[in-house]
Design a protein around this motif. Structure first.
Motif, PDB file in Angstrom:
ATOM      1  N   VAL A   1      50.514  39.065  36.094  1.00  9.51           N
ATOM      2  CA  VAL A   1      49.489  39.836  35.394  1.00  9.51           C
ATOM      3  C   VAL A   1      50.074  41.179  34.968  1.00  9.51           C
ATOM      4  O   VAL A   1      50.634  41.909  35.786  1.00  9.51           O
ATOM      5  N   VAL A   2      49.925  41.494  33.694  1.00  4.97           N
ATOM      6  CA  VAL A   2      50.488  42.720  33.129  1.00  4.97           C
ATOM      7  C   VAL A   2      49.356  43.689  32.790  1.00  4.97           C
ATOM      8  O   VAL A   2      48.385  43.319  32.122  1.00  4.97           O
ATOM      9  N   GLY A   3      49.495  44.918  33.265  1.00  7.39           N
ATOM     10  CA  GLY A   3      48.612  46.002  32.845  1.00  7.39           C
ATOM     11  C   GLY A   3      49.275  46.731  31.686  1.00  7.39           C
ATOM     12  O   GLY A   3      50.349  47.309  31.845  1.00  7.39           O
ATOM     13  N   ALA A   4      48.660  46.672  30.511  1.00  6.57           N
ATOM     14  CA  ALA A   4      49.266  47.223  29.299  1.00  6.57           C
ATOM     15  C   ALA A   4      48.410  48.355  28.753  1.00  6.57           C
ATOM     16  O   ALA A   4      47.204  48.188  28.522  1.00  6.57           O
TER      17      ALA A   4
ATOM     18  N   THR B   1      49.913  36.977  31.686  1.00 10.36           N
ATOM     19  CA  THR B   1      48.560  37.281  31.232  1.00 10.36           C
ATOM     20  C   THR B   1      48.383  38.793  31.222  1.00 10.36           C
ATOM     21  O   THR B   1      49.149  39.533  31.853  1.00 10.36           O
ATOM     22  N   PHE B   2      47.352  39.268  30.499  1.00  8.93           N
ATOM     23  CA  PHE B   2      47.271  40.698  30.198  1.00  8.93           C
ATOM     24  C   PHE B   2      45.889  41.294  30.416  1.00  8.93           C
ATOM     25  O   PHE B   2      44.872  40.651  30.148  1.00  8.93           O
ATOM     26  N   VAL B   3      45.908  42.551  30.855  1.00 14.68           N
ATOM     27  CA  VAL B   3      44.754  43.433  30.762  1.00 14.68           C
ATOM     28  C   VAL B   3      45.191  44.618  29.914  1.00 14.68           C
ATOM     29  O   VAL B   3      46.096  45.369  30.307  1.00 14.68           O
ATOM     30  N   PHE B   4      44.569  44.772  28.741  1.00 12.17           N
ATOM     31  CA  PHE B   4      44.899  45.861  27.828  1.00 12.17           C
ATOM     32  C   PHE B   4      43.885  46.987  27.961  1.00 12.17           C
ATOM     33  O   PHE B   4      42.676  46.750  28.005  1.00 12.17           O
TER      34      PHE B   4
ATOM     35  N   VAL C   1      43.525  35.052  29.477  1.00 15.89           N
ATOM     36  CA  VAL C   1      44.932  35.342  29.188  1.00 15.89           C
ATOM     37  C   VAL C   1      45.079  36.746  28.608  1.00 15.89           C
ATOM     38  O   VAL C   1      46.008  37.477  28.943  1.00 15.89           O
ATOM     39  N   ILE C   2      44.152  37.130  27.739  1.00 17.11           N
ATOM     40  CA  ILE C   2      44.131  38.492  27.204  1.00 17.11           C
ATOM     41  C   ILE C   2      42.738  39.065  27.444  1.00 17.11           C
ATOM     42  O   ILE C   2      41.732  38.485  27.037  1.00 17.11           O
ATOM     43  N   ASN C   3      42.697  40.207  28.115  1.00 13.18           N
ATOM     44  CA  ASN C   3      41.456  40.914  28.423  1.00 13.18           C
ATOM     45  C   ASN C   3      41.595  42.343  27.926  1.00 13.18           C
ATOM     46  O   ASN C   3      42.690  42.920  27.991  1.00 13.18           O
ATOM     47  N   ILE C   4      40.503  42.915  27.417  1.00 10.68           N
ATOM     48  CA  ILE C   4      40.592  44.234  26.780  1.00 10.68           C
ATOM     49  C   ILE C   4      39.469  45.126  27.289  1.00 10.68           C
ATOM     50  O   ILE C   4      38.282  44.795  27.144  1.00 10.68           O
ATOM     51  N   VAL C   5      39.856  46.273  27.868  1.00  8.65           N
ATOM     52  CA  VAL C   5      38.889  47.237  28.402  1.00  8.65           C
ATOM     53  C   VAL C   5      39.263  48.624  27.907  1.00  8.65           C
ATOM     54  O   VAL C   5      40.178  49.256  28.446  1.00  8.65           O
ATOM     55  N   PRO C   6      38.598  49.140  26.888  1.00  6.51           N
ATOM     56  CA  PRO C   6      38.854  50.521  26.451  1.00  6.51           C
ATOM     57  C   PRO C   6      38.446  51.522  27.534  1.00  6.51           C
ATOM     58  O   PRO C   6      37.514  51.280  28.308  1.00  6.51           O
ATOM     59  N   GLY C   7      39.146  52.644  27.567  1.00  8.07           N
ATOM     60  CA  GLY C   7      38.822  53.670  28.545  1.00  8.07           C
ATOM     61  C   GLY C   7      39.758  54.845  28.443  1.00  8.07           C
ATOM     62  O   GLY C   7      40.714  54.838  27.663  1.00  8.07           O
ATOM     63  N   GLY C   8      39.494  55.843  29.256  1.00  8.32           N
ATOM     64  CA  GLY C   8      40.286  57.055  29.264  1.00  8.32           C
ATOM     65  C   GLY C   8      41.412  57.016  30.277  1.00  8.32           C
ATOM     66  O   GLY C   8      41.783  55.951  30.798  1.00  8.32           O
TER      67      GLY C   8
END
Length: 483
Positions: free
Chosen positions: A150-153, A177-180, A206-213
């Motif tokens: 699991v990659v934190g990007a 797999t990714f958390v962007f 496989v690809i997850n996206i969470v906007p934030g500061g």
């Protein structure tokens, strides 16, 4: 994209899920200084959910975790096709949020991710994910290259789609797999990417996206469910991330800041009708908000005045205006804070005794938007702040030198080493000078990273490499099985 854009969920586990918190990220147009929409602001609970989804996808041997490289490559090509369908929307969204001229967004943000996906899909089909080596002690060894996990990007605002693809294209080829976490300044385009991921049939999680500061990004970096971190951004933030990953013994790739040198040799062709586009792309691309740009212009003393006139003429000829206008070459800074930063460095340059040869202020015809005139300083010493510190705006410093040795010494007298260029009519001479510059990449009479070659920095410009086969290797873990 409509005049206002609102999203109310995060892309987690292959679906849009309600956020855990109630906070919102409001995006302000750099062109008009008006709000253009908002999205939920991620929390630690949202990151937990995204990491759990990524872990489930990675360990599911009936799904992504069990797919062959060829199956992954097919999925990547489907994703490229889906992004092709959304190319115009991606370019529009990026330009509206960060001020990138739409002409540039259409060439890079709307195209480069698909180029990378197709390149790495081809590489995945032929990459030696395992090999048997003859041993020296009588046996042999099976060497496998397994996905890192699991990659934190964390992706910056200046090239949000291209730099996300720098990570997910090789990572998907590897089987990761990714958390962007997109930057708060550029969030809308991430939803377009999510739609493409779903339409392409990429397995859930496989690809997850969470906007934030920053706080959400820090939580992702240190999350116990993350196996690797990939970050593009400032050197200051990169140092903090590297400290955390060092303590955790967690692999990390860092692509950080730059203060690259564009070395004009004494035989360089400076006719802007022939090389103007290449010089612009190597020094002022994306309003100067590009990490690898050659913002230190090293000029031979014998041609110094000519070089100053050339760059001042280039800066003065550029069309400054709304990023959404097709003819714009220099758009606004991404935020009011970024414009203040750029203007503070222009003031420092004047205070240190450098001379403004072009620009130096705000465009008089534009009363709204965070615009700065393309600015060229002459009489700059390499020790000046404007020559040593990353400005991240359309500001160039022209520094004189005497001979190749002096040029190389000045180029290397920097904390950074990310990009650079050498301008000459003698190709072999240019290559010989380029070899001596302490940098991760450098171009001859042009500069643009190529997908097939490693990209990254030395010194304070980062750790590790993206792009090329080296970029794929960064998402793999080697194991030896002694036979």
């Amino acid at each position: 994209m409509s005049s206002t854009t609102e999203h109310n969920a995060f892309f987690i586990g292959g679906e849009y899920r309600a956020p855990a918190g109630t906070g919102r990220i409001t995006v302000i147009s750099p062109n008009t200084e008006e709000p253009i929409g908002s999205v939920p602001d991620g929390t630690e609970a949202d990151i937990d959910a995204a990491v759990a989804a990524a872990r489930q996808a990675f360990t599911d041997k009936s799904g992504w975790g069990g797919w062959s490289p060829a199956q992954r490559a097919d999925a990547m090509e489907r994703l490229a096709d889906e992004l092709d369908k959304r190319a115009a929307d991606l370019a529009q969204a990026v330009s509206a949020q960060n001020g990138m001229p739409i002409a540039i967004a259409g060439q890079l943000e709307a195209v480069f991710p698909q180029l990378l996906l197709r390149y790495y899909a081809g590489l995945a089909r032929e990459y030696p994910f395992e090999e048997t080596r003859p041993g020296l002690l009588g046996g042999s060894t099976l060497v496998t290259a397994d996905p890192v996990g699991v990659v934190g990007a964390i992706v910056p605002w200046n090239f949000p789609q291209a730099l996300a693809a720098f990570k997910y294209a090789p990572g998907l080829a590897a089987g990761a797999t990714f958390v962007f976490k997109p930057s708060p300044e550029t969030v809308f385009d991430a939803y377009t990417l999510a739609d493409a991921v779903a339409a392409a049939g990429i397995p859930d999680g496989v690809i997850n996206i969470v906007p934030g500061g920053r706080e959400v990004g820090a939580y992702l970096v240190s999350h116990p469910g993350v196996d690797k971190v990939a970050f593009t951004g400032s050197t200051a933030a990169g140092r903090t991330i590297s400290e955390v990953c060092g303590r955790l013994l967690r692999p990390v790739t860092l692509e950080l800041g730059g203060k690259s040198a564009a070395i004009i040799l004494d035989d360089a062709d400076l006719d802007l009708t022939r090389v103007g586009e290449q010089i612009f792309s190597a020094t002022l691309l994306n309003n100067g908000q590009t990490c690898f740009l050659g913002t230190r212009i090293l000029a031979p003393r014998s041609r110094y005045d000519e070089v100053v006139q050339t760059f001042a003429g280039l800066a003065g000829s550029l069309q400054v205006g709304s990023a959404l206008e097709a003819t714009t070459q220099i758009g606004p800074m991404v935020s009011a804070r970024q414009r203040e930063r750029v203007e503070s460095y222009i003031a420092k340059g004047k205070g240190d005794g450098a001379t403004v040869a072009a620009g130096g202020g705000r465009p008089q015809a534009l009363d709204r938007g965070w615009f700065v005139e393309p600015t060229v300083f002459a009489g700059v010493d390499n020790n000046h702040a404007i020559a040593q510190e990353e400005i991240f705006g359309p500001v160039l410093s022209i520094i004189s030198y005497d001979g190749d040795d002096d040029a190389v010494a000045i180029a290397n007298a920097s904390d950074y080493g990310l990009g650079g260029s050498v301008w000459t009519s003698d190709h072999d001479h240019g290559v010989s000078v380029a070899r001596r510059v302490e940098t991760g990449s450098i171009g001859i009479n042009a500069y643009l990273p190529d997908p097939t070659a490693p990209f990254g920095g030395v010194k304070s410009s980062g750790l590790g490499r993206e792009l090329g086969p080296e970029g794929l290797a960064a998402y793999l873990v080697k194991k030896s099985v002694y036979l």
